[in-house]
Design an enzyme around this catalytic site. Structure first.
Site, PDB file in Angstrom:
ATOM      1  N   ARG A   6       0.822  -1.194   0.000  1.00  0.00           N
ATOM      2  CA  ARG A   6       0.000   0.000   0.000  1.00  0.00           C
ATOM      3  C   ARG A   6       0.861   1.250   0.000  1.00  0.00           C
ATOM      4  O   ARG A   6       1.964   1.269   0.522  1.00  0.00           O
ATOM      5  CB  ARG A   6      -0.872   0.045   1.264  1.00  0.00           C
ATOM      6  CG  ARG A   6      -2.024  -0.920   1.296  1.00  0.00           C
ATOM      7  CD  ARG A   6      -3.147  -0.538   0.350  1.00  0.00           C
ATOM      8  NE  ARG A   6      -3.425   0.887   0.317  1.00  0.00           N
ATOM      9  CZ  ARG A   6      -4.293   1.520   1.083  1.00  0.00           C
ATOM     10  NH1 ARG A   6      -4.988   0.880   1.985  1.00  0.00           N
ATOM     11  NH2 ARG A   6      -4.485   2.815   0.954  1.00  0.00           N
ATOM     12  N   ARG A  62       4.439   5.179 -15.687  1.00  0.00           N
ATOM     13  CA  ARG A  62       5.165   5.200 -16.960  1.00  0.00           C
ATOM     14  C   ARG A  62       6.485   5.948 -16.853  1.00  0.00           C
ATOM     15  O   ARG A  62       7.317   5.883 -17.749  1.00  0.00           O
ATOM     16  CB  ARG A  62       4.294   5.795 -18.074  1.00  0.00           C
ATOM     17  CG  ARG A  62       2.991   5.033 -18.272  1.00  0.00           C
ATOM     18  CD  ARG A  62       3.234   3.565 -18.580  1.00  0.00           C
ATOM     19  NE  ARG A  62       1.985   2.803 -18.561  1.00  0.00           N
ATOM     20  CZ  ARG A  62       1.852   1.625 -17.992  1.00  0.00           C
ATOM     21  NH1 ARG A  62       2.861   1.060 -17.394  1.00  0.00           N
ATOM     22  NH2 ARG A  62       0.700   1.001 -18.010  1.00  0.00           N
ATOM     23  N   CYS A  74      -6.771   3.203 -12.836  1.00  0.00           N
ATOM     24  CA  CYS A  74      -7.171   4.260 -11.901  1.00  0.00           C
ATOM     25  C   CYS A  74      -8.656   4.137 -11.595  1.00  0.00           C
ATOM     26  O   CYS A  74      -9.437   3.688 -12.425  1.00  0.00           O
ATOM     27  CB  CYS A  74      -6.959   5.639 -12.520  1.00  0.00           C
ATOM     28  SG  CYS A  74      -5.284   6.208 -12.472  1.00  0.00           S
ATOM     29  N   GLU A  77     -11.805   7.272  -5.509  1.00  0.00           N
ATOM     30  CA  GLU A  77     -11.955   6.875  -4.103  1.00  0.00           C
ATOM     31  C   GLU A  77     -13.370   7.228  -3.651  1.00  0.00           C
ATOM     32  O   GLU A  77     -13.948   8.209  -4.113  1.00  0.00           O
ATOM     33  CB  GLU A  77     -10.919   7.651  -3.267  1.00  0.00           C
ATOM     34  CG  GLU A  77     -10.787   7.207  -1.858  1.00  0.00           C
ATOM     35  CD  GLU A  77     -10.126   5.843  -1.705  1.00  0.00           C
ATOM     36  OE1 GLU A  77     -10.474   5.158  -0.740  1.00  0.00           O
ATOM     37  OE2 GLU A  77      -9.276   5.476  -2.526  1.00  0.00           O
ATOM     38  N   ARG A  89      -4.046   7.133  -3.600  1.00  0.00           N
ATOM     39  CA  ARG A  89      -3.688   5.863  -2.957  1.00  0.00           C
ATOM     40  C   ARG A  89      -3.270   4.871  -4.029  1.00  0.00           C
ATOM     41  O   ARG A  89      -3.679   4.985  -5.183  1.00  0.00           O
ATOM     42  CB  ARG A  89      -4.875   5.310  -2.170  1.00  0.00           C
ATOM     43  CG  ARG A  89      -5.246   6.123  -0.950  1.00  0.00           C
ATOM     44  CD  ARG A  89      -6.532   5.570  -0.317  1.00  0.00           C
ATOM     45  NE  ARG A  89      -6.850   6.175   0.949  1.00  0.00           N
ATOM     46  CZ  ARG A  89      -7.531   7.310   1.101  1.00  0.00           C
ATOM     47  NH1 ARG A  89      -7.939   7.975   0.041  1.00  0.00           N
ATOM     48  NH2 ARG A  89      -7.792   7.777   2.307  1.00  0.00           N
ATOM     49  N   TYR A 107       3.737   6.008   2.975  1.00  0.00           N
ATOM     50  CA  TYR A 107       2.778   7.095   3.164  1.00  0.00           C
ATOM     51  C   TYR A 107       3.550   8.411   3.228  1.00  0.00           C
ATOM     52  O   TYR A 107       4.414   8.581   4.087  1.00  0.00           O
ATOM     53  CB  TYR A 107       1.963   6.874   4.451  1.00  0.00           C
ATOM     54  CG  TYR A 107       1.075   5.661   4.312  1.00  0.00           C
ATOM     55  CD1 TYR A 107      -0.216   5.789   3.821  1.00  0.00           C
ATOM     56  CD2 TYR A 107       1.543   4.388   4.618  1.00  0.00           C
ATOM     57  CE1 TYR A 107      -1.025   4.683   3.651  1.00  0.00           C
ATOM     58  CE2 TYR A 107       0.742   3.267   4.456  1.00  0.00           C
ATOM     59  CZ  TYR A 107      -0.543   3.424   3.967  1.00  0.00           C
ATOM     60  OH  TYR A 107      -1.334   2.324   3.785  1.00  0.00           O
ATOM     61  N   ARG A 115      -2.098   5.723   8.191  1.00  0.00           N
ATOM     62  CA  ARG A 115      -1.607   4.498   8.819  1.00  0.00           C
ATOM     63  C   ARG A 115      -0.339   4.752   9.635  1.00  0.00           C
ATOM     64  O   ARG A 115       0.721   4.206   9.333  1.00  0.00           O
ATOM     65  CB  ARG A 115      -1.336   3.424   7.767  1.00  0.00           C
ATOM     66  CG  ARG A 115      -2.546   2.850   7.073  1.00  0.00           C
ATOM     67  CD  ARG A 115      -3.525   2.145   8.004  1.00  0.00           C
ATOM     68  NE  ARG A 115      -2.966   1.072   8.801  1.00  0.00           N
ATOM     69  CZ  ARG A 115      -2.962  -0.210   8.458  1.00  0.00           C
ATOM     70  NH1 ARG A 115      -3.474  -0.594   7.325  1.00  0.00           N
ATOM     71  NH2 ARG A 115      -2.430  -1.108   9.271  1.00  0.00           N
TER      72      ARG A 115
END
Length: 127
Positions: A6, A62, A74, A77, A89, A107, A115
């Site tokens: 993640r 890319r 893509c 969210e 994310r 992150y 997180r």
């Protein structure tokens, strides 16, 4: 074994250059800190909050040499009240022999709030 890595980052403005720049920075960090090779990656899924629509964050992939053939997608969210704004994310699905605990989730910027429990000793993910 298949594992997920993640990552998340935030941008200041809904501008193409900043979205691509921050997404590239995040992906480069994921690749470096997890010692990834494109051939070990099954897929990469990016999501962006509804306030980011000037470009696809997946274009950042890319910019990585050798990643031309990695499947990438893509999506938007879900809009959650009081959710983090201007957030990108990513979920990178990889073939690896390392354990879940050894995965380095990344992150950056305001996304470190998502997180804090995954921050590792000596990590510098707050850029």
């Amino acid at each position: 074994m298949i594992r997920g890595i993640r990552g998340a980052t935030t941008v200041r403005k809904n501008e193409t250059s900043e979205i691509i720049g921050r997404a590239s920075e995040m992906m480069e960090d994921i690749v470096k800190k997890n010692d990834l090779r494109a051939d070990d990656v099954t897929q990469v899924l990016f999501s962006a909050t509804t306030d980011l629509n000037s470009t696809f964050p997946a274009k950042a992939l890319r910019n990585l040499e050798g990643w031309k053939y990695v499947p990438v997608m893509c999506m938007q969210e879900i809009e959650v009240p009081e959710g983090l704004e201007r957030c990108i994310r990513v979920m990178v699905t990889v073939n690896t022999s390392i354990s879940q605990k050894e995965i380095n989730h990344i992150y950056h910027y305001d996304a470190v709030k998502l997180r804090p429990d995954l921050k590792k000793e000596g990590d510098d993910n707050e850029n």
